[in-house]
Design a protein around this motif. Structure first.
Motif: not given
Length: 452
Positions: A290, A320, A327, A332, A354, A357-358, A361, A364
């Motif tokens: 990240g 991803l 995080l 992003e 996705v 999972r995200w 965020s 993202t």
């Protein structure tokens, strides 16, 4: 580092010391006048007064225990730090503290008692003795005790001797005195690109993996190879991009050190697109961790944005699939940089995974969704986001789910058409367009925290 009992204890005389059996041969100067007398073997010493003085660095007491013409060529018994399973009878195993051997010189060097080290060397302690596989120089370097390192090197310690794991003293430099210890080793002839025996790592690999910018700079200035490869094909740049954050470390500080290291290595000529044996490149690893700023740095060097590793993963896939700790690095930014440099979008069918999972965020999710002209999510996608996340980012997720299977705004559709037209040269063409800054940022997928 103490080692397992296995080296024979030695004969001689010292308070609290046990001679070995059978006794050493006695040198007869008349029988072999052309040869040096055999060097007496070290004694196995169990004198607790001596050991206490060594561990506390009590120089006055040690001067009493080691008068002139005495020997410090001794072995000490110690216990392993943790119990180990051992079998004393067939089928019967027990947890015991294994007895290990070390020397007074090791004890003093590992604790930074430089004056004691000098005394022991004057009393005939062997600087390269390694009853457990490490010399006193390894111990001093691992603890960052510069004065002890200097005393040992002046006394003739080998600066390139490997330990039981095949690592040289330069591989082990840590602590407050890291730079000074490394400079001393290099001054006394240590190889700047000396390799560990199993991993085939150079000291630069270790410095990069540990995020030690100053040490890496020193090694590069002394001629270290920025593209040296270890046994798995890793270069120092790959090691720097894979530096992990842990719950005990400051993510921002770790990311900043990694960025400094990457800039340093690239300025020294490191290949920004070098792949390891699994075809993982620095960009893959930076995305996995990240590190958005490193991703942008590597992309500016012209690396292959859509190159795949042996598992078929591109850099975008890695970004991803990063761990939850990624995080903290604001993933992003890495995702946006990849998409603005021509990364192939993910298969729309993977978007629900996705989102799940995200979901913490939302930016993202935003930057991914803004590369599609139609919101390709199932109507039940709202159930993938926990209620507390929906509430925390209510404005964004309301706009997201309102657009499921609905047409996007004309402004967004125009953006998609222009980006598709410039796809082959997107990162170079967009900044050259004579557009107002705000419109340019829009075309480059600037974050708005809402979808239209």
């Amino acid at each position: 580092m103490p080692g397992r009992r296995g080296s024979p204890p030695y004969s001689g005389h010292h308070r609290g010391c046990v001679p070995s059996a059978p006794a050493c041969r006695v040198w007869d100067p008349q029988s072999r006048p052309d040869q040096e007398p055999p060097r007496p073997s070290p004694l196995l010493c169990r004198d607790m007064a001596l050991q206490n003085a060594l561990y506390t660095g009590d120089l006055a007491r040690l001067l009493e225990l080691f008068p002139p013409h005495s020997t410090a060529d001794l072995l000490l018994e110690s216990r392993a730090a943790e119990p180990r399973w051992s079998s004393h009878q067939r089928g019967l195993w027990s947890l015991t503290y294994e007895e290990e051997l070390t020397t007074p010189l090791h004890v003093a060097a590992s604790r930074g008692h430089a004056d004691v080290v000098q005394l022991l060397l004057r009393r005939r302690a062997k600087p390269d003795s390694a009853p457990g596989g490490r010399t006193a120089l390894h111990e001093a370097c691992a603890a960052g005790h510069t004065a002890c390192v200097h005393a040992l090197l002046v006394a003739g310690a080998d600066p390139d001797i490997p330990d039981q794991d095949g690592k040289h003293p330069l591989h082990l430099c840590q602590g407050v005195g890291t730079l000074e210890c490394a400079e001393l080793l290099l001054r006394f002839g240590a190889k700047v690109d000396g390799r560990s025996e199993e991993e085939e790592e150079t000291p630069l690999h270790v410095a990069a993996r540990l995020g030690h910018v100053e040490l890496a700079d020193l090694l590069l200035r002394r001629g270290a190879d920025p593209d040296a490869r270890d046994a798995e094909g890793w270069t120092p740049l790959l090691a720097a991009c894979d530096t992990r954050c842990t719950p005990a470390t400051d993510p921002e500080a770790t990311a900043a050190r990694c960025l400094q290291l990457c800039r340093l290595l690239l300025s020294a000529g490191a290949d920004p697109d070098a792949a390891d044996q699994d075809r993982r490149r620095p960009l893959h690893l930076a995305c996995l961790r990240g590190y958005g700023a490193i991703v942008e740095l590597l992309l500016s060097c012209g690396v292959s944005v859509n190159a795949m590793d042996y598992g078929g993963h591109t850099a975008l896939h890695c970004a991803l699939q990063g761990p939850p700790l990624a995080l903290a690095q604001s993933p992003e930014h890495a995702v946006r940089a990849l998409l603005n440099h021509g990364a192939v979008r993910i298969w729309p069918g993977a978007l629900p995974k996705v989102l799940e999972r995200w979901c913490t965020s939302p930016r993202t999710i935003e930057v991914l969704m803004n590369t599609y002209s139609v919101m390709k999510l199932p109507e039940e996608a709202a159930g993938l986001v926990p209620p507390e996340i929906l509430q925390k980012h209510h404005r964004f997720y309301s706009s997201l789910f309102a657009l499921v299977r609905q047409p996007r705004s004309l402004q967004h559709l125009s953006r998609c058409v222009l980006r598709a037209h410039l796809e082959a040269c997107l990162p170079h063409a967009l900044p050259r367009l004579p557009l107002p800054p705000r419109l340019l940022r829009y075309l480059q997928l600037d974050f708005e925290d809402v979808l239209y």
